[in-house]
Design a protein around this motif. Structure first.
Motif: not given
Lengths: 136, 495
Positions: A133-136, B354-355, B380-385
């Protein structure tokens, strides 16, 4: 006596302490199987301005209920307890350390992820099929 | 003549025994919810509430209780026992911040071994032990002073959830229809937690060191402890042995052996047929340039199709001064490499989103994100664009993909070097969330997740299962196939 009483009242007011007279008639709730409804009119506070007793407003009642519950909460046992049965079976009553804990975390996109672990996992970012569970 | 008579008598005895056991087992379970809440608090909160999602309670307290009762009824319909199951329930002020919160906790509150009809020298949760023994083993036990010392399951949930300092604005959804929206679905959470309390947990093994609880039930011990009823069904494909036959050190290693700890119980293995085929990434051209590779879709961007051409794989180079691969807008060289292709970008330095966004801005049609450490990866993460798909693979797979791209280049021309065209597909011979033998996998991430590892299904299962560590929004309140595998596992251990 009157002066002493009023002095005490001033002290209470100065400290901002509300004195609650709670109805404890229904607090033997440990063995109940269904909710027991309380009556808010049983909760009164001493008004910080007038010094007179009045019914608690919603916020005061909630705060007092929380304090009351905390004060009367039974302390969870800290160590296992041995048990024995006439059949020869042996057992143990466990502790909260053995409980499975669910944790919710707000993700970057504002949605809520519900996952499992202990309180220290509260910063994890769970989502469907999370392995790492990571975002980066 | 004696032999046939003996056989006949034996058969009669067996039939009679089976009949008795069937009668005992045939009785539907009953569950009593025993509140620990004081007047005006928790279940007794008199705050008026409008009926929601089929929950017709008119106070917050009533609605909380109605969800408990609704969930208990689900378990009653699915389990058999002639001994009442008691669940102690309380609402408490648990750990919170404005953006995270402990929702609650639950588990078996008593465990037993060597009771009638048990496997010898094996720990069971009390609700199951009572069912098998046909009696309440705690019936004549003095209470420990808590008032709930003899219950089968203890539960507690967060009274403050949704308050400004406790996951602000996201309280428990008390409806029964699953329409939780941005709230926390209390019914699904409770169904899951009661599953643990009923026996979905290797409760008597410490997964951080593999120690078992001793026969007295007083402490974890390195050697000589009794196994959990779970352990005979836990088979490590690397060690090639079950937890039952492992040392503590071996169990500790197995608990952090990703995707290798299988559940061998017959009911669960049969039920695992509900799992979907494993999604894979492979080389469309050159054929055979890549093995079949398991991947995990990112949590952001468009849904990754199950079957599709992903595009030509590409490698990029580290740019001067950037925090990590792909973390800065692509320079001319990397943009030329990525345009119209699928760059392989290693983890590290900045967020996955970002990548992928930088690759998208350079004209990429997809991204493969490779881990920079051992273990599987779901970005994981978020970016609607973000509009291009991306997937996560292991570090080893990332390295092999880069090597395949490098190896393919000489096979083209100077103006059009050779390429590896990747496609997405499924492997019908493998199930998502099961091993190669079709046995469902337990959750064993490389880094131990305290309280979560081992005692859940693995998160690669598809469809999502109730007893995965993450409670997914698409869960139904079903515990058996074709929706779920919780009940098969409970049956494997004796329910």
């Amino acid at each position: 006596m009157v002066q002493k009483h009023q002095s005490g009242l001033r002290l209470l007011r100065a400290a901002g302490i509300a004195v609650a007279l709670m109805g404890f008639a229904s607090q033997g709730a440990v063995a109940q199987e269904a909710p027991v409804q309380s009556n808010d009119s049983l909760t009164v506070v001493r008004d910080a301005e007038t010094g007179k007793l009045r019914n608690a407003n919603a916020a005061e009642a909630a705060a007092l209920n929380a304090k009351s519950a905390k004060a009367t909460a039974r302390t969870a046992p800290k160590a296992n307890l041995q048990k024995f049965h006439s059949s020869g079976a042996k057992g143990a009553r466990l502790t909260d350390e053995f409980m499975s804990t669910s944790v919710a975390v707000r993700k970057a996109d504002g949605s809520i992820a519900v996952t499992h672990g202990d309180a220290n996992n509260a910063d994890s970012t769970g989502h469907d099929h999370t392995i790492t569970p990571v975002t980066e | 003549m004696r032999t046939p008579t003996f056989k006949l008598n034996a058969a009669r005895t067996l039939l009679a025994t089976a009949s008795i056991l069937t009668c005992i087992a045939a009785q539907a379970a009953t569950i009593t919810i025993q509140s620990r809440d004081a007047a005006g608090y928790g279940f007794n909160d008199p705050t008026p509430a409008a009926p929601v999602g089929g929950n017709m309670g008119t106070t917050v307290g009533q609605q909380r209780y109605n969800v408990y009762r609704y969930v208990a009824d689900i378990w009653e319909r699915n389990l058999q026992s002639n001994v009442n199951i008691v669940v102690s329930a309380g609402w408490e002020a648990l750990t919170c911040t404005s953006n995270s919160a402990v929702l609650g906790s639950a588990g078996a509150w008593n465990i037993w071994h060597d009771f009638p009809n048990s496997k010898p020298g094996t720990w069971y949760p009390q609700a199951l032990a009572n069912k098998l023994a046909g009696t309440n083993l705690s019936a004549n036990q003095a209470d420990d002073g808590s008032g709930y010392g003899n219950v089968d399951i203890k539960t507690q949930f967060n009274i403050n959830l949704g308050n400004p300092d406790c996951l602000a604005g996201n309280g428990f959804y008390l409806g029964l229809d699953g329409q939780a929206g941005s709230q926390v679905n209390f019914a699904a959470t409770l169904l899951h937690e009661l599953g643990h309390g009923l026996g979905f947990s290797v409760i008597s093994v410490n997964t951080s060191n593999g120690y078992r609880i001793n026969a007295a039930g007083t402490q974890y011990v390195a050697t000589g402890g009794l196994p959990s009823v779970w352990e005979e069904f836990m088979y490590d494909n690397t060690a090639r042995k079950s937890w039952l036959n492992m040392t503590s050190a071996e169990r500790r290693v197995s608990a952090i052996n990703p995707l290798q700890l299988a559940w061998t119980g017959a009911n669960s293995v049969a039920g695992a047929s509900i799992l979907r085929s494993q999604p894979i990434l492979k080389a469309a051209t050159p054929t055979g340039a890549l093995p079949l590779i398991s991947y995990n879709a990112s949590s952001f961007g468009p849904i990754v199709p199950a079957v599709a051409s992903l595009g030509a794989l590409a490698t990029i180079t580290t740019q001067g001064g950037e925090l990590g691969p792909g973390c800065s807008p692509f320079d001319a060289t990397n943009a030329a490499a990525a345009r119209g292709k699928v760059p392989i970008i290693s983890r590290g330095g900045c967020a996955f989103a970002i990548k992928v966004k930088n690759a998208q801005d350079a004209g990429a049609v997809g991204v493969v994100l490779a881990n920079n450490a051992a273990g599987d990866l779901v970005p994981g993460g978020a970016d609607t664009t973000i509009t291009i798909p991306s997937v996560g693979v292991t570090q080893a797979v990332g390295d092999s993909l880069k090597a395949a791209v490098a190896a393919a280049k000489p096979y083209g021309t100077r103006s059009s070097p050779g390429q590896v065209i990747a496609s997405l597909s499924t492997d019908p011979s493998r199930k998502a969330g099961a091993d190669s033998a079709g046995r469902p996998l337990l959750y064993t991430p490389a880094v131990l997740a305290s309280g979560s590892s081992v005692s859940h299904w693995d998160v690669t299962a598809s469809p999502n299962l109730l007893m995965e560590p993450n409670i997914s929004s698409d869960l139904t309140l079903n515990v058996s196939p074709p929706y779920d595998l919780t009940l098969p596992l409970l049956k494997d251990i004796g329910w």
